[in-house]
Write a protein that holds these residues in place. Structure first.
Motif, short mmCIF file in Angstrom:
data_model
loop_
_atom_site.label_atom_id
_atom_site.label_comp_id
_atom_site.label_asym_id
_atom_site.label_seq_id
_atom_site.Cartn_x
_atom_site.Cartn_y
_atom_site.Cartn_z
N GLN A 71 -11.21 19.14 30.77
CA GLN A 71 -11.34 20.27 31.70
C GLN A 71 -11.99 19.87 33.01
O GLN A 71 -11.88 20.58 34.00
N SER A 72 -12.69 18.75 33.04
CA SER A 72 -13.34 18.28 34.26
C SER A 72 -12.42 17.33 35.00
O SER A 72 -11.33 17.01 34.53
N GLU A 73 -12.88 16.83 36.14
CA GLU A 73 -12.11 15.83 36.89
C GLU A 73 -12.61 14.42 36.60
O GLU A 73 -12.21 13.47 37.27
N VAL A 74 -13.45 14.26 35.60
CA VAL A 74 -14.06 12.97 35.31
C VAL A 74 -13.01 11.90 35.04
O VAL A 74 -13.06 10.81 35.62
N ALA A 75 -12.04 12.19 34.19
CA ALA A 75 -11.05 11.18 33.83
C ALA A 75 -10.25 10.68 35.03
O ALA A 75 -9.87 9.51 35.08
N SER A 76 -10.03 11.55 36.01
CA SER A 76 -9.24 11.15 37.18
C SER A 76 -10.04 10.25 38.13
O SER A 76 -9.46 9.62 39.02
N LEU A 77 -11.35 10.17 37.95
CA LEU A 77 -12.20 9.39 38.84
C LEU A 77 -12.58 8.02 38.28
O LEU A 77 -13.21 7.23 38.98
N ILE A 78 -12.21 7.74 37.04
CA ILE A 78 -12.56 6.45 36.45
C ILE A 78 -11.33 5.56 36.34
O ILE A 78 -10.20 6.04 36.45
N GLU A 79 -11.59 4.28 36.11
CA GLU A 79 -10.50 3.32 35.93
C GLU A 79 -10.57 2.79 34.51
O GLU A 79 -11.63 2.36 34.05
N GLY A 80 -9.47 2.84 33.82
CA GLY A 80 -9.45 2.36 32.45
C GLY A 80 -9.97 3.40 31.48
O GLY A 80 -9.96 4.59 31.75
N GLU A 81 -10.43 2.90 30.34
CA GLU A 81 -10.86 3.77 29.26
C GLU A 81 -12.34 4.11 29.31
O GLU A 81 -13.12 3.39 29.93
N ARG A 82 -12.68 5.18 28.63
CA ARG A 82 -14.07 5.52 28.34
C ARG A 82 -14.39 4.88 27.00
O ARG A 82 -13.83 5.26 25.98
N HIS A 83 -15.25 3.89 27.01
CA HIS A 83 -15.61 3.16 25.79
C HIS A 83 -16.80 3.86 25.13
O HIS A 83 -17.81 4.11 25.78
N THR A 84 -16.67 4.17 23.85
CA THR A 84 -17.72 4.90 23.15
C THR A 84 -18.39 4.02 22.10
O THR A 84 -17.73 3.21 21.44
N GLU A 85 -19.69 4.21 21.96
CA GLU A 85 -20.47 3.52 20.94
C GLU A 85 -21.49 4.50 20.38
O GLU A 85 -22.08 5.29 21.11
N TYR A 86 -21.69 4.43 19.08
CA TYR A 86 -22.63 5.31 18.38
C TYR A 86 -23.78 4.48 17.83
O TYR A 86 -23.57 3.37 17.33
N PHE A 87 -24.97 5.05 17.90
CA PHE A 87 -26.16 4.39 17.36
C PHE A 87 -26.99 5.39 16.57
O PHE A 87 -27.09 6.56 16.95
N LEU A 88 -27.58 4.91 15.49
CA LEU A 88 -28.47 5.71 14.66
C LEU A 88 -29.91 5.24 14.89
O LEU A 88 -30.15 4.07 15.15
N ASP A 89 -30.84 6.18 14.74
CA ASP A 89 -32.25 5.79 14.77
C ASP A 89 -32.54 4.98 13.51
O ASP A 89 -32.01 5.26 12.44
N VAL A 90 -33.39 4.00 13.66
CA VAL A 90 -33.81 3.19 12.52
C VAL A 90 -35.18 3.69 12.08
O VAL A 90 -36.12 3.75 12.88
N THR A 91 -35.27 4.04 10.83
CA THR A 91 -36.54 4.49 10.30
C THR A 91 -37.06 3.44 9.32
O THR A 91 -36.27 2.79 8.63
N SER A 92 -38.34 3.29 9.26
CA SER A 92 -38.91 2.32 8.33
C SER A 92 -39.50 3.05 7.14
O SER A 92 -39.95 4.20 7.25
N CYS A 93 -39.48 2.39 6.01
CA CYS A 93 -40.08 2.95 4.81
C CYS A 93 -41.58 2.72 4.84
O CYS A 93 -42.04 1.65 5.18
N ALA A 94 -42.33 3.72 4.50
CA ALA A 94 -43.79 3.60 4.52
C ALA A 94 -44.31 3.26 3.14
O ALA A 94 -43.73 3.47 2.15
#
Length: 95
Positions: free
Chosen positions: A72-95
């Motif tokens: 719905q935005s004009e974002v895609a028309s202003l970039i070149e190539g793909e939008r690369h996505t990466e996901y990250f999780l928080d790392v929790t430590s065991c106490a």
């Protein structure tokens, strides 16, 4: 889970891209309650900037909501190539 999206855009589109992404992110923050940010590398390469959108603590259905917002935005028309996505999780430590 956090989502990071990076892509390249011509330096000439910097202002328009930043404005469009900020409007889109504001709407996503209101709708989904995510913390959103827009970042850009300080250097240019071949007349292009590398940009990064960040979305923290995304809900399970966020991919579909974001895809619709980008369409719905004009974002895609202003970039070149793909939008690369990466996901990250928080790392929790065991106490």
């Amino acid at each position: 889970m956090d989502l990071y999206i990076y892509y390249r855009a011509d330096c000439r589109h910097a202002q328009a891209l930043a404005e469009n992404v900020r409007v889109m992110q504001s709407a996503l923050t209101q709708r989904c309650g995510v913390a959103a940010a827009l970042k850009r590398r300080p250097e240019t390469k071949d007349g292009r900037h590398t940009w990064m959108e960040t979305y923290l603590n995304i809900p399970g259905n966020f991919d579909a909501i974001l895809a619709q917002a980008v369409q719905q935005s004009e974002v895609a028309s202003l970039i070149e190539g793909e939008r690369h996505t990466e996901y990250f999780l928080d790392v929790t430590s065991c106490a």
